[in-house]
Design a protein around this motif. Structure first.
Motif, PDB file in Angstrom:
ATOM      1  N   ASP B 648     101.764  78.705 -43.752  1.00 13.43           N
ATOM      2  CA  ASP B 648     102.323  77.575 -44.486  1.00 13.43           C
ATOM      3  C   ASP B 648     102.979  78.170 -45.726  1.00 13.43           C
ATOM      4  O   ASP B 648     102.306  78.545 -46.686  1.00 13.43           O
ATOM      5  N   GLN B 650     104.688  76.981 -48.049  1.00  9.30           N
ATOM      6  CA  GLN B 650     104.626  76.255 -49.320  1.00  9.30           C
ATOM      7  C   GLN B 650     103.316  76.487 -50.057  1.00  9.30           C
ATOM      8  O   GLN B 650     103.271  76.431 -51.276  1.00  9.30           O
ATOM      9  N   THR B 651     102.248  76.710 -49.296  1.00 10.33           N
ATOM     10  CA  THR B 651     100.947  76.900 -49.949  1.00 10.33           C
ATOM     11  C   THR B 651     100.435  78.329 -49.821  1.00 10.33           C
ATOM     12  O   THR B 651      99.509  78.730 -50.521  1.00 10.33           O
ATOM     13  N   GLY B 652     100.972  79.090 -48.902  1.00 11.32           N
ATOM     14  CA  GLY B 652     100.491  80.449 -48.665  1.00 11.32           C
ATOM     15  C   GLY B 652      99.300  80.507 -47.739  1.00 11.32           C
ATOM     16  O   GLY B 652      98.693  81.556 -47.558  1.00 11.32           O
ATOM     17  N   ARG B 653      98.950  79.392 -47.145  1.00  8.49           N
ATOM     18  CA  ARG B 653      97.770  79.369 -46.286  1.00  8.49           C
ATOM     19  C   ARG B 653      98.098  79.900 -44.898  1.00  8.49           C
ATOM     20  O   ARG B 653      99.059  79.484 -44.271  1.00  8.49           O
ATOM     21  N   ASN B 770      94.384  85.531 -49.250  1.00 10.17           N
ATOM     22  CA  ASN B 770      94.069  84.133 -49.538  1.00 10.17           C
ATOM     23  C   ASN B 770      95.358  83.402 -49.900  1.00 10.17           C
ATOM     24  O   ASN B 770      96.383  84.033 -50.159  1.00 10.17           O
ATOM     25  N   PRO B 771      95.323  82.078 -49.895  1.00 13.98           N
ATOM     26  CA  PRO B 771      96.583  81.341 -50.077  1.00 13.98           C
ATOM     27  C   PRO B 771      97.349  81.785 -51.328  1.00 13.98           C
ATOM     28  O   PRO B 771      98.553  81.980 -51.278  1.00 13.98           O
ATOM     29  N   GLU B 772      96.647  81.959 -52.419  1.00 16.22           N
ATOM     30  CA  GLU B 772      97.366  82.302 -53.641  1.00 16.22           C
ATOM     31  C   GLU B 772      98.093  83.643 -53.513  1.00 16.22           C
ATOM     32  O   GLU B 772      99.251  83.779 -53.916  1.00 16.22           O
ATOM     33  N   TYR B 775     101.079  83.228 -51.237  1.00 17.14           N
ATOM     34  CA  TYR B 775     102.088  82.413 -51.911  1.00 17.14           C
ATOM     35  C   TYR B 775     102.856  83.242 -52.942  1.00 17.14           C
ATOM     36  O   TYR B 775     104.084  83.228 -52.993  1.00 17.14           O
ATOM     37  N   LYS B 779     106.796  84.297 -53.070  1.00 17.46           N
ATOM     38  CA  LYS B 779     107.614  83.961 -54.227  1.00 17.46           C
ATOM     39  C   LYS B 779     108.330  85.205 -54.767  1.00 17.46           C
ATOM     40  O   LYS B 779     109.531  85.187 -55.015  1.00 17.46           O
TER      41      LYS B 779
END
Ligand SMILES: Cc1cc2nc3c(=O)[nH]c(=O)nc-3n(C[C@H](O)[C@H](O)[C@H](O)COP(=O)(O)OP(=O)(O)OC[C@H]3O[C@@H](n4cnc5c(N)ncnc54)[C@H](O)[C@@H]3O)c2cc1C
Ligand code: FES
Ligand code: FES
Lengths: 159, 788, 296
Positions: B648, B650-653, B770-772, B775, B779
């Protein structure tokens, strides 16, 4: 101060003297010798202590013994019948869903309630049903397969 | 048709019914008359001098039976590697990590023990502490141990071939790095034990351990008791994965308290203590430079590794060696240079965990190989196939691939996952990635240097001949070793699995180094096979004398005697057996057949109890260089894995959609158990890839010492996994078998890293994903691309 | 991990419970599902002298739906909240929050009142409840008061509850015609996860295909307590719903969020802010669908 309460576990009545700060988990394990219910974290994270209380699964480490009075409790020891193991237990054995076995009691009880509510679960449904039971050994693959197989078998059994 | 009757089947595990019904007894399920409960007093500081310890208030508390500190325990140094014995049972001069043990209390119940421990007064003088590799190496940094200059607890420098010269010949040279985080074994059963001490000075410890043998030796050494007076018994164990592979302070303290009080003493870690004393996976930082030819031929690898080891050495020397040596294969690599450093810090000590030492190194390299393939315009899978080793190859660091189905594994996962139609062809956000890996099937030496056998097994046939009891000190910790050895024993004797009973995990049963380095199937398996064949020979020998048939003309299969030539007249033997059998309930077999049971009963009349023994120690293995013992093994298991992911953006998941794994285990003893090990390895690898990280604050205190904030995968995080077995028939293994427990975790993280790149075009060089982190990587990648 | 010592009381009725609370005052705490309270007690963060167990009082477990709205007893379990048809039909975002909480076992024990009583800004139920404009009814032996949920939370782990007061019920009005809501939460794992960020959005349109008449957006984990994204709400009102305006609202919500950059929290402040933007857009999308009758 200790108080004598009656617990209804696996359709048997147990009179026990408990302290207010005693959990159901510790009472089952250390007072009643029902050691099939396991202790893995004591704070609701692992699901090893899962028991069925009034038809739903709960973490017995987060239930006070006194709160369990008057409720119907099923532990792993209550799943066998005179005919032998519950179909879920048989499926776990046959499908290789058990490794160290420490999560197994809780896992089987979660699966049991899942199948009571939904006898034909999807794979996703099974995963949701056992999501509160951590297993470090199996990656859940064979557990999911065992639950599926038990569900199939139980359905046939009813027909 | 298989040539075996028991081996290679899907027999249900021998311990499964007990575990499915809650009957299986784990250590915390046990209790004993008069049992006391123990609690530890642990340091709240990461680094501090101990000025004084006052136990008087604790001793005065009603219900307290004993309080012990270094005064009672003594100051014998112990640990895992003899070269780095750097622990005492209790701290005496200073504490080196939060949770370091100062004292222990035994009391009539747990509440009293805990309260008493809290009444012990310790006068600390806090010292400056180091938590990161950088802090520990800084000029003038405080030393965790005075002996470890610059806080380097171990270093390795190895070169095979000539790396610099080889790099000069390369068309492409690539340097990348990977940084991981500390992982925890996170088994669901916390460690625990019960110690008893009798009036004859026998100490018995019931413990949730993977290695009864090492615990026995460590206890004897640290407590100053003769080894023969120390017995260690392992009930069922709820997972180990490395953390339960060495003696713990808990075990030491319980024994000491039992010796002081003469009563059984139970001690159990809570979950936070598991994190503090687990000694699981180190944090690794790897930098690698690989040189290849235009056609993809791998020429050289230059590798530097830094490990954050924590306060004590534990398995750390082996860890830092493994981190280098396990890159010798499975690709042909003529030149390899390795510099590894293990750094002592004031964090809880690290040790061994599934895939010991090799996992992050493997992940770093396998990601790099993918990047190289991309730059060369090659399919990464083809790049691997091009360089793949096959059976008989020996690595530059002397690892002998006596069997190796690596190529087959790659082909199997390629086809099963439909790689060709997916790689590079999936929509944005979806990706596929692959990686390989291999692992040892046990090491050439025990952790201490010795000529000892690594395992001895005895099989005893009951008087009636109906049951063969296998006794081994090996450790069933969930991986299924009891079933494996019962199956090997059944096959070896030629009897059905149902006639075999296994008892294991007790030092009284013999020597067995235990469950680590994926050693048991090969090593204890060999000893079991030998013992079983020994029993068979003894039975046939007795029979030969009775029937006057040469032993070579007989065999035992499926529980019956097979006469290879003419069947002799059995009537006299049968009559004898029937007479003997009058009051017994089990019936003799049909007239014209002679069963193992009947034959063994007859054998009993002449030989008494039939006892077969077996033993194993590895033959001399390759490598004369320093550290050669870490990595050389009688056999290597290997695996190839393919991960399919979606991200994902948009969230990094990340969602893992599917895992396809092929593993060469030589020969599956139990197919279901082999798949189960493959699944379990992938789960632990995916946890480390995506979520898991033990965190500390700036005082070295645990931030996430529970299973809520330490995030291992739940059933919903795990994808469907396909486990495909490859069998290359290992000449050094029992029936051709070798490891499966750890080789499978080697490729997992890299397969995910490579799949994530395939999905979103981003390379990430730090774990967990992890998502962060994902993400931010996306970016950064987009910002960089926008600028260009 | 032993629980500290305390006295246990299990009143049969709300009145009895209130009397006990009046009697024991600050030395007592209400025990509902115990999934927060007992954990905090085991971790020695709390040690009340009296626990007053209320989870078996029938009156507190009701779900009354009427044409005017919904009244939920404080002790309705989270799993019953998740599976209630009455709730799911009209207040889907609340069901979504309940489904996202903890694990099956935890949801069976945990109560809706407990989720409010804990007053954690990461909690899964308050965003949707606040977005729907829920009110809480608080009771003590002396009085009863009703206030908007927003006013109930006063800070991190702090509420307006007096020592002798308990949450009695939660009231939600029937949503106006052409309105809809959405809830999204983001964790590291797929379940059993305290969230990194969560957002609920509620919008009402002035008719089919019409403009947005009112909007409420509630964000979690980005302040001491759940926050309203006021500037995002403001920009939506009067506009036709659509991706562009939702994206703008997402950006403004990021500005409304005030996450702390705590060094050891679950995620950085920057990431949380960005995720508020993403989840705001997503929940507005869900809300829009529902408002235009595309419920699924
Ligand atoms: C493993 C685990 C996972 C979790 N995951 C999540 C999650 O994903 N999302 C989430 O939001 N939460 C999660 N929680 C937290 C917890 O389950 C919820 O907050 C739950 O709703 C609390 O309800 P309870 O009934 O158990 O409250 P209790 O623990 O009984 O009480 C919590 C607090 O509220 C007070 N209280 C309770 N009821 C009342 C009342 N009627 N009146 C006044 N005060 C009251 C109590 O005194 C106490 O201070 C998790 C907890 C655990 C253990
Ligand atoms: S012991 Fe109860 S959930 Fe882990
Ligand atoms: S089988 Fe070991 S934890 Fe599940």
């Amino acid at each position: 101060m200790k108080k004598i309460i009656t617990l209804d576990i696996n359709h048997e009545h147990y009179e026990v003297a408990v302290e207010p700060n005693q959990t159901l988990l510790d009472t089952l394990r250390y007072q009643l010798g029902l050691t099939g219910t396991k202790k893995g974290c004591e704070v609701g994270d692992c699901g090893a202590c899962t028991v069925i209380m009034d038809g739903v699964t709960v973490n017995s480490c987060l239930v006070l013994a006194m709160q369990a009075e008057g409720r119907q409790i099923t532990t792993i020891e209550g799943l066998e019948t005179k005919e032998g193991m519950h179909p879920l237990q048989t499926a776990f054995v046959e499908k290789g869903a058990i490794q160290c076995g420490f999560c197994t009691s809780g896992m089987i009880l979660s699966a049991r309630v899942l199948l009571d509510k939904n006898p034909e679960p999807t794979e996703e449904g099974i995963r949701r049903g056992i999501a509160g039971n951590l297993c470090r050994c199996t990656g859940y693959q064979k557990i999911v397969e065992a639950v599926q197989s038990a569900a199939d078998g139980m359905k046939e059994g009813h027909q | 048709m298989s040539q075996y009757d028991v081996i290679g089947t899907r027999a249900p595990r021998v311990d499964a019914p007990a575990k499915a019904t809650g009957r299986a007894i784990f250590v915390d399920d046990m209790s004993m008359p008069g049992m006391l409960y123990g609690a530890l007093l642990q340091s709240p500081y990461a680094h501090a001098l101990i000025r004084g310890i006052d136990v008087s208030a604790a001793l005065k508390l009603p219900g307290v039976k004993a309080v012990v500190t270094h005064k009672e325990a003594g100051l014998v140094k112990y640990g895992v590697s003899p070269a780095r014995y750097d622990e005492t049972i209790f701290c005496y001069d200073k504490v080196r990590q939060v949770g370091d043990n100062i004292a222990a209390v035994a009391a009539v119940d747990m509440a009293t023990a805990v309260e008493a421990a809290s009444l012990i007064k310790v006068d600390y003088e806090e010292l400056p502490a180091v938590f990161t590799i950088e802090e520990a190496l800084a000029d003038g940094a405080p030393l965790v141990h005075d002996d470890y200059k610059r806080n380097i607890s171990a270093e390795v420098h190895q070169e095979f071939g000539d790396v610099e010269a080889a790099l000069k010949e390369c068309d492409l040279i690539k340097t990348t790095s990977l940084k991981s985080k500390r992982q925890d074994c996170a088994f669901i059963e916390p460690q625990g034990c019960i110690a008893t001490y009798d009036l004859s000075g026998n100490l018995t410890l019931y413990s949730s351990t993977q290695t009864t043998h090492y615990v026995q030796r460590s206890l004897a050494m640290a407590l100053g008791a003769p080894v023969g007076k120390v017995r260690v018994v392992k009930p069922y164990v709820g997972g180990g994965f490395g953390s339960k592979a060495s003696a713990s302070h808990l075990e030491m303290a319980a024994c000491l308290l039992a010796m002081q009080t003469g009563k059984p003493v139970k001690m159990i870690f809570d979950r936070e203590q598991v994190f503090l004393h687990g000694r699981a996976r180190h944090q690794f930082v790897h930098t690698m430079t690989t040189g290849v030819k235009k056609d993809g031929t791998i020429m050289a690898l230059k590798h530097e590794a830094w490990l954050n080891g924590g306060a004590y050495s534990s398995f750390g020397i082996a860890t830092v060696y493994y981190a280098g040596s396990l890159l010798g294969g499975p690709y042909k690599l003529p030149n390899m240079k390795y510099d590894g450093y293990r750094i002592a810090t004031n964090l809880p000590a690290c040790g061994a965990q599934r895939g010991h030492g090799g996992v992050i190194a493997r992940s770093c390299w396998e990601q790099q190989l993918d990047m190289i393939a991309e730059e060369l315009g090659m399919d990464p899978l083809e790049l691997r196939l091009k360089n793949i080793m096959t059976a008989g190859d020996v690595t530059c660091n002397d690892l002998d691939m006596s069997s190796l189905g690596m190529k087959e594994c790659i082909e199997v996962v390629r086809d099963a996952s439909d790689w060709k139609n997916k790689k590079g062809k999936l929509p944005q956000g979806k990706g596929i990635g692959m990686a390989c890996g291999f692992f040892v099937s046990g090491a050439g030496f025990p952790i201490y240097r010795s000529e000892t056998f690594h395992c001895t097994v005895t099989i005893k046939v009951t008087e009636d001949g109906g049951t063969a009891i296998v006794s081994t000190a090996s450790a069933e910790i969930g991986q299924g070793s009891d079933t494996t050895f019962a199956m090997i024993a059944a096959e070896g004797m030629g009897i059905p699995l149902g006639m075999v009973r296994i008892e294991s995990g007790d030092t009284d049963f013999g020597v067995d180094l235990g469950a680590y380095s994926s050693r048991q199937t090969l090593m204890t398996g060999q000893a079991t096979k030998q013992a079983a064949e020994n029993v068979k020979m003894q039975v046939l020998d007795a029979l030969s004398k009775e029937l006057h048939v040469p032993v070579e003309d007989m065999d035992i299969k499926k529980g019956y005697i097979v006469f290879k030539k003419d069947k002799p007249d059995l009537s006299a033997l049968k009559t004898r057996y029937i007479k003997e059998h009058r009051e017994w309930t089990d019936n003799p077999s049909l007239d014209d057949e002679l069963s193992f049971r009947e034959a063994s009963r007859i054998a009993f009349f002449t030989k008494g109890t039939i006892v077969g023994t077996g033993m194993y120690k590895p033959p001399e293995l390759g490598g004369k260089f320093k550290g050669a013992a870490v990595g050389t093994s009688p056999a290597y298991g290997c695996s190839a894995q393919i991960a399919e992911v979606s991200v994902d953006e948009q969230t990094g998941r990340i969602t893992i959609e599917k895992m396809t794994d092929a593993h060469d285990c030589g020969q599956a003893i139990n197919r279901t158990s082999v798949e189960a090990q493959m699944h379990g390895s992938m789960a632990m690898g995916l946890g480390e890839a995506l979520f898991e990280e033990v965190k500390f604050d700036d005082k070295g205190r645990l931030l996430n010492g529970d299973l809520a904030e330490y995030k291992m995968p739940t059933a919903l995080d795990m994808p469907p996994m396909e486990a495909l077995i490859v069998e290359s028939h290992e000449p050094n293994g029992p029936y051709g078998a070798k490891e499966v427990g750890e080789g499978n975790i080697m490729p997992t993280i890299a397969a995910v890293l490579n799949a994530v790149h395939d999905a979103i075009g981003v390379r990430i060089h730090e774990l967990p994903l992890n998502p962060e982190r994902v993400y931010l990587a996306i970016k950064e990648y987009r910002e960089k691309n926008a600028k260009q | 991990m032993l629980l500290p010592k305390f006295e246990f009381h299990e009143p049969k009725t709300v009145d009895e419970a209130c009397q006990m609370m009046a009697e024991y005052g600050a030395s007592a705490m209400v025990l509902a599902g115990g999934t927060d309270l007992l954990v905090n007690m085991k971790k020695k963060l709390l040690s009340p002298q009296h626990l007053i167990a209320i989870s078996r009082i029938e009156e507190l477990k009701k779900v009354d739906s009427s044409p005017f709205g919904l009244k939920i007893g404080a002790c309705l379990s989270v799993s019953d909240t998740a599976s209630s048809d009455a709730i799911g039909k009209k207040w889907g975002a609340l069901s979504a929050g309940a489904k996202a909480l903890g694990s099956p076992q935890i949801r069976n024990l945990a109560t809706i009142g407990g989720n409010l009583g804990t007053a954690s800004s990461a909690a899964d139920l308050p965003p949707s409840l606040m977005a729907y404009g829920a009110r809480v009814v608080l009771k003590s032996s002396a009085r009863e008061r009703t206030l908007p949920l927003e006013e109930f939370f006063t800070g991190s782990k702090r509420t307006t509850l007096a020592d002798d007061e308990m949450i009695y019920e939660i009231q939600i009005d029937e949503p106006a015609p052409y309105s809809g809501a959405g809830y999204e939460s983001l964790g590291v794992r797929s379940c059993q996860d305290i969230k990194i960020v969560n957002v609920a959005s509620f919008i009402t349109l002035d008719g089919p295909g019409g403009i947005i008449k009112s909007a409420r957006i509630v964000m979690g984990c980005v302040g001491p307590t759940h926050l309203r994204a006021h500037s995002a709400e403001k920009i939506l009102v009067g506009e036709k719903p659509g991706e562009a305006i939702f994206a703008r609202a997402g950006e403004l919500a990021m500005q409304d969020a005030t996450p702390r950059g705590a060094a050891f929290s679950r995620a950085s402040a920057g990431y949380k802010k960005d995720m508020v933007g993403v989840l705001t857009v997503r929940t507005l999308g869900t809300a829009w669908k529902e408002a235009t009758g595309e419920r699924n």
